[in-house]
Design a protein around this motif. Sequence first.
Motif, PDB file in Angstrom:
ATOM      1  N   MET A 124       0.850  -1.185   0.000  1.00 35.66           N
ATOM      2  CA  MET A 124       0.000   0.000   0.000  1.00 35.66           C
ATOM      3  C   MET A 124       0.892   1.244   0.000  1.00 35.66           C
ATOM      4  O   MET A 124       1.800   1.367   0.823  1.00 35.66           O
ATOM      5  CB  MET A 124      -0.900  -0.003   1.241  1.00 35.66           C
ATOM      6  N   LYS A 125       0.623   2.178  -0.899  1.00 39.26           N
ATOM      7  CA  LYS A 125       1.434   3.393  -0.989  1.00 39.26           C
ATOM      8  C   LYS A 125       0.882   4.532  -0.154  1.00 39.26           C
ATOM      9  O   LYS A 125       1.454   5.618  -0.125  1.00 39.26           O
ATOM     10  CB  LYS A 125       1.560   3.825  -2.449  1.00 39.26           C
ATOM     11  N   GLY A 126      -0.236   4.291   0.484  1.00 38.38           N
ATOM     12  CA  GLY A 126      -0.886   5.324   1.291  1.00 38.38           C
ATOM     13  C   GLY A 126      -2.383   5.200   1.149  1.00 38.38           C
ATOM     14  O   GLY A 126      -2.885   4.391   0.363  1.00 38.38           O
ATOM     15  N   PRO A 127      -3.123   5.990   1.892  1.00 41.09           N
ATOM     16  CA  PRO A 127      -4.585   5.933   1.811  1.00 41.09           C
ATOM     17  C   PRO A 127      -5.068   6.157   0.374  1.00 41.09           C
ATOM     18  O   PRO A 127      -4.608   7.073  -0.312  1.00 41.09           O
ATOM     19  CB  PRO A 127      -5.034   7.073   2.727  1.00 41.09           C
ATOM     20  N   GLY A 128      -5.985   5.317  -0.056  1.00 39.31           N
ATOM     21  CA  GLY A 128      -6.554   5.479  -1.394  1.00 39.31           C
ATOM     22  C   GLY A 128      -5.609   5.146  -2.524  1.00 39.31           C
ATOM     23  O   GLY A 128      -5.736   5.703  -3.629  1.00 39.31           O
ATOM     24  N   THR A 129      -4.650   4.256  -2.289  1.00 42.03           N
ATOM     25  CA  THR A 129      -3.750   3.834  -3.373  1.00 42.03           C
ATOM     26  C   THR A 129      -4.584   3.345  -4.564  1.00 42.03           C
ATOM     27  O   THR A 129      -5.436   2.475  -4.420  1.00 42.03           O
ATOM     28  CB  THR A 129      -2.815   2.711  -2.890  1.00 42.03           C
ATOM     29  N   SER A 130      -4.319   3.931  -5.742  1.00 45.94           N
ATOM     30  CA  SER A 130      -5.182   3.680  -6.897  1.00 45.94           C
ATOM     31  C   SER A 130      -4.663   2.542  -7.767  1.00 45.94           C
ATOM     32  O   SER A 130      -3.458   2.423  -8.008  1.00 45.94           O
ATOM     33  CB  SER A 130      -5.319   4.946  -7.747  1.00 45.94           C
ATOM     34  N   ILE A 131      -5.601   1.734  -8.232  1.00 44.55           N
ATOM     35  CA  ILE A 131      -5.257   0.590  -9.076  1.00 44.55           C
ATOM     36  C   ILE A 131      -6.180   0.552 -10.293  1.00 44.55           C
ATOM     37  O   ILE A 131      -7.397   0.675 -10.158  1.00 44.55           O
ATOM     38  CB  ILE A 131      -5.414  -0.731  -8.298  1.00 44.55           C
ATOM     39  N   LEU A 132      -5.580   0.381 -11.462  1.00 43.11           N
ATOM     40  CA  LEU A 132      -6.344   0.101 -12.677  1.00 43.11           C
ATOM     41  C   LEU A 132      -6.206  -1.388 -12.952  1.00 43.11           C
ATOM     42  O   LEU A 132      -5.095  -1.921 -13.027  1.00 43.11           O
ATOM     43  CB  LEU A 132      -5.813   0.917 -13.854  1.00 43.11           C
ATOM     44  N   TYR A 133      -7.333  -2.045 -13.111  1.00 45.09           N
ATOM     45  CA  TYR A 133      -7.361  -3.499 -13.247  1.00 45.09           C
ATOM     46  C   TYR A 133      -8.066  -3.874 -14.548  1.00 45.09           C
ATOM     47  O   TYR A 133      -9.284  -4.027 -14.582  1.00 45.09           O
ATOM     48  CB  TYR A 133      -8.067  -4.091 -12.029  1.00 45.09           C
ATOM     49  N   PRO A 134      -7.314  -4.021 -15.659  1.00 48.43           N
ATOM     50  CA  PRO A 134      -7.917  -4.482 -16.918  1.00 48.43           C
ATOM     51  C   PRO A 134      -8.102  -5.997 -16.856  1.00 48.43           C
ATOM     52  O   PRO A 134      -7.127  -6.752 -16.890  1.00 48.43           O
ATOM     53  CB  PRO A 134      -6.890  -4.074 -17.977  1.00 48.43           C
ATOM     54  N   ALA A 135      -9.336  -6.432 -16.771  1.00 50.36           N
ATOM     55  CA  ALA A 135      -9.627  -7.824 -16.452  1.00 50.36           C
ATOM     56  C   ALA A 135     -10.419  -8.519 -17.545  1.00 50.36           C
ATOM     57  O   ALA A 135     -10.932  -7.892 -18.477  1.00 50.36           O
ATOM     58  CB  ALA A 135     -10.422  -7.882 -15.143  1.00 50.36           C
TER      59      ALA A 135
END
Length: 302
Positions: A174-185
């Motif tokens: 975790m890079k901090g609160p609300g760490t953002s991830i894009l997940y092309p699934a």
Amino acid sequence: MMKRSWRNLSIARPSLFFCAFTLALISHAQCFNARILATSRPSVMLRKATSNRIVVAVTREDGKNEKLLEKVESEAEVKDLIELLELPCIEHASGPDRDRLEPTLASKKWDYVIVTSPEAANVLASAWDVVRDDPVPVVAVGVATEKVLRGHSIDVCFTPSKANAVTLSSELEMKGPGTSILYPASARARETLQKGLEERGFEVTRLNTYDTVTAAWSDDQKEAAKQVKVACFASPSSVKGWLYNTNDNKDVIAACIGETSANACRGHDWDESKVFFPEKPGLDEWVQTIKEAVNGLKVSQL
């Protein structure tokens, strides 16, 4: 060891392939189930399995079985015991969010992009130019996916200790609160990964960029499948495609790439004694699992 394939001969330039096509037609007239193997290896004829060989089917989508076939063929311990048959159980198609991938990828500086299959890696690569000069950290679920990404000159910052969604979601930093991830699934992918990450506080944007659909077999393929004793599965979708095309045949041994595919077999009430899988997913581990299945079957036939 004999090897068989049900691939269609691709004829992009008739003037160059006329002879090969003519030979294929002649062969078909001589043997109803003859096909030409369209690979870099010499073409071989298909024929009924000899009685003392164990027919092993590989079931990934057309064109994605070569590495597994090469690995199995190199195994001296089983090469004289088996006959390989390529029966693709799945096909890939564009997902409903495919057109959104490129603008979404470029819309912000994502903390991570997570890629969970070789096909997803290829899909991401098709949109990667929009961030190539300022790349996003990319996470791969396992070695096979990482290799495809690196083949597209996309660096990978993290792979989990075990190639599955549960391990990835628990080990990703975790890079901090609300760490953002894009997940092309895949549109068929379960929610295990995104739920596991969201429970830890990650903000996950999932795009269903491709779909995995069941391949439709010809009558010849269905007939050939009746000879199979070991079926090799790399995904729950392949398991589903096998059952659909074989009228729910669960008498074969399922040699799975990992526990996810094995659980899919269990979910379809496969006999537990016929489900084989390695503790850690991977190509080499999968080949060892196939060897164990073949050797176990050979012993039972003595």
